[in-house]
Design an enzyme around this catalytic site. Structure first.
Site, PDB file in Angstrom:
ATOM      1  N   THR A  95      -6.014   3.144  -4.913  1.00  0.00           N
ATOM      2  CA  THR A  95      -5.385   4.043  -5.882  1.00  0.00           C
ATOM      3  C   THR A  95      -4.388   3.272  -6.755  1.00  0.00           C
ATOM      4  O   THR A  95      -4.355   3.442  -7.981  1.00  0.00           O
ATOM      5  CB  THR A  95      -4.661   5.182  -5.132  1.00  0.00           C
ATOM      6  OG1 THR A  95      -5.545   5.703  -4.135  1.00  0.00           O
ATOM      7  CG2 THR A  95      -4.255   6.292  -6.069  1.00  0.00           C
ATOM      8  N   CYS A 128     -10.816   4.020   0.202  1.00  0.00           N
ATOM      9  CA  CYS A 128      -9.360   4.111   0.407  1.00  0.00           C
ATOM     10  C   CYS A 128      -9.058   3.303   1.657  1.00  0.00           C
ATOM     11  O   CYS A 128      -9.776   3.414   2.660  1.00  0.00           O
ATOM     12  CB  CYS A 128      -8.947   5.570   0.595  1.00  0.00           C
ATOM     13  SG  CYS A 128      -7.268   5.785   1.234  1.00  0.00           S
ATOM     14  N   HIS A 163      -6.896   3.492   3.893  1.00  0.00           N
ATOM     15  CA  HIS A 163      -6.546   4.211   5.121  1.00  0.00           C
ATOM     16  C   HIS A 163      -7.793   4.563   5.943  1.00  0.00           C
ATOM     17  O   HIS A 163      -7.716   4.682   7.166  1.00  0.00           O
ATOM     18  CB  HIS A 163      -5.812   5.517   4.790  1.00  0.00           C
ATOM     19  CG  HIS A 163      -4.364   5.344   4.434  1.00  0.00           C
ATOM     20  ND1 HIS A 163      -3.953   4.802   3.238  1.00  0.00           N
ATOM     21  CD2 HIS A 163      -3.223   5.650   5.127  1.00  0.00           C
ATOM     22  CE1 HIS A 163      -2.620   4.791   3.202  1.00  0.00           C
ATOM     23  NE2 HIS A 163      -2.161   5.295   4.334  1.00  0.00           N
ATOM     24  N   ASP A 220       0.875  -1.171   0.000  1.00  0.00           N
ATOM     25  CA  ASP A 220       0.000   0.000   0.000  1.00  0.00           C
ATOM     26  C   ASP A 220       0.914   1.223   0.000  1.00  0.00           C
ATOM     27  O   ASP A 220       2.117   1.107   0.263  1.00  0.00           O
ATOM     28  CB  ASP A 220      -0.891   0.002   1.260  1.00  0.00           C
ATOM     29  CG  ASP A 220      -1.766   1.254   1.356  1.00  0.00           C
ATOM     30  OD1 ASP A 220      -2.374   1.641   0.331  1.00  0.00           O
ATOM     31  OD2 ASP A 220      -1.825   1.872   2.439  1.00  0.00           O
ATOM     32  N   SER A 221       0.340   2.395  -0.264  1.00  0.00           N
ATOM     33  CA  SER A 221       1.125   3.627  -0.174  1.00  0.00           C
ATOM     34  C   SER A 221       1.590   3.870   1.252  1.00  0.00           C
ATOM     35  O   SER A 221       2.396   4.771   1.479  1.00  0.00           O
ATOM     36  CB  SER A 221       0.272   4.807  -0.630  1.00  0.00           C
ATOM     37  OG  SER A 221      -0.806   4.974   0.279  1.00  0.00           O
ATOM     38  N   GLY A 226      -2.400   9.435  -3.753  1.00  0.00           N
ATOM     39  CA  GLY A 226      -3.642   9.950  -4.330  1.00  0.00           C
ATOM     40  C   GLY A 226      -3.502  11.075  -5.336  1.00  0.00           C
ATOM     41  O   GLY A 226      -4.320  11.219  -6.232  1.00  0.00           O
ATOM     42  N   GLU A 273      -1.236   8.250   8.483  1.00  0.00           N
ATOM     43  CA  GLU A 273       0.214   8.036   8.436  1.00  0.00           C
ATOM     44  C   GLU A 273       0.907   8.641   9.665  1.00  0.00           C
ATOM     45  O   GLU A 273       1.912   8.119  10.144  1.00  0.00           O
ATOM     46  CB  GLU A 273       0.812   8.640   7.152  1.00  0.00           C
ATOM     47  CG  GLU A 273       0.438   7.880   5.886  1.00  0.00           C
ATOM     48  CD  GLU A 273       1.023   6.477   5.832  1.00  0.00           C
ATOM     49  OE1 GLU A 273       2.214   6.330   6.114  1.00  0.00           O
ATOM     50  OE2 GLU A 273       0.272   5.527   5.538  1.00  0.00           O
TER      51      GLU A 273
END
Ligand code: DGL
Length: 279
Positions: A91, A200, A202, A26-27, A59, A168
């Site tokens: 994403t 998303c 998150h 994931d990011s 994103g 984050e």
């Protein structure tokens, strides 16, 4: 956020043994919300998780950049011995799933997309709100999803600016994060949405705040559980399901470990092994 273009290099071969691990990326930390479900659905499996937090958020990045970066992360996970990939990021799925599948046609690859189909079935008002990143909402994959399942409903979309960054930072409950959540949810409700899709990975970590802002009459849905079941099915079909024992997890982050590990351990478990991502 870091800039520069990632460069995909060699093309490692996937493992084809049930004993190998499942690669997840994931990011950043968002994919842990999917890994939670995958851990329950697949208790015997080992998971290798890359949090690309040094490059988050994805994103606002170009689809080309995300495709290149996803290839780099895929290569890394295959080098570590992955037998399958879980793209735990809407994403990255929108930008890169097709390219990764073309690159590794024999590899089971499971991705994410906003839960528009179940939302369309659940809405009574006929209006569904989708909270996701700009990258997901502007993708052709999302347009196709609306075309397939959004025809008979009204879909109101909203980029959840600031929410990925809050997760984050490990900021799940501050007044600033609360205010940000309210600023995203209120307009969706004002438009008449009675179902809100968390598009998303998150956002499930902000679910308590989102539900509070939305109120009890609004249903909030995400796809973590369905995706974990899909991963189990796809491993089963490929003959790659591990049968016994208790699996574990290993984590890498592209942000400084000292910065990323505290929030990761808070979301996963206090002794989680977290290393610096070398790519
Ligand atoms: N978790 C990613 C997703 O599901 C967040 C993307 C981002 O970093 O902006 O879309």
């Amino acid at each position: 956020m870091n800039s520069g273009t990632p460069a995909a290099g060699h093309c490692p071969a996937p493992r084809s043994s049930a004993d190998a691990s499942i690669g997840v990326f994931d990011s950043g930390l968002g994919g842990l919300s999917v890994l939670r479900h995958a851990r329950v659905a697949l208790p015997a499996e080992d998971f290798l998780y890359v949090a690309d937090s040094g490059f988050a958020p994805y994103g606002e990045r170009s689809a080309d950049w995300i495709r290149e970066r996803s290839a780099v992360l895929g290569e890394f996970l295959l080098d570590q011995g992955a037998k399958a990939l879980l793209i735990a990021c809407n994403t990255a799925t929108a930008a890169a799933a097709r390219t990764l599948r073309e690159r590794w046609p024999a590899l089971p690859i499971v991705g994410m997309e906003p839960a528009v189909k179940p939302a369309a079935a659940a809405t009574r008002s006929g209006t569904v709100g989708v909270l996701a990143t700009t990258g997901t909402l502007s993708s052709s994959r999302f347009a196709a999803l609306l075309d397939s399942f959004g025809r008979d409903i009204r879909v109101v979309t909203r980029p959840g600016s600031g929410l990925v960054e809050a997760v984050e930072r490990g900021d799940f409950d501050s007044p600033a994060t609360r205010a940000q959540v309210v600023s995203h949810i209120e307009p969706l409700i004002a438009e008449g949405a009675d179902v809100i899709v968390l598009g998303c990975t998150h956002y499930p970590f902000l679910r308590p705040l989102i539900e509070q802002a939305a109120g009890p009459a609004i249903r909030v849905i995400d796809t973590g559980d369905a995706v974990a079941r899909q991963l189990a099915r796809s491993l089963g079909q490929a003959g790659l399901l591990r049968s016994g024992g208790k699996g574990d997890e290993r984590f890498w982050t592209s942000a400084p470990v000292s910065q990323s590990a505290p929030a990761l351990r808070r979301l996963w478990q206090p002794l989680a092994r977290v290393d610096a991502l070398p790519v």
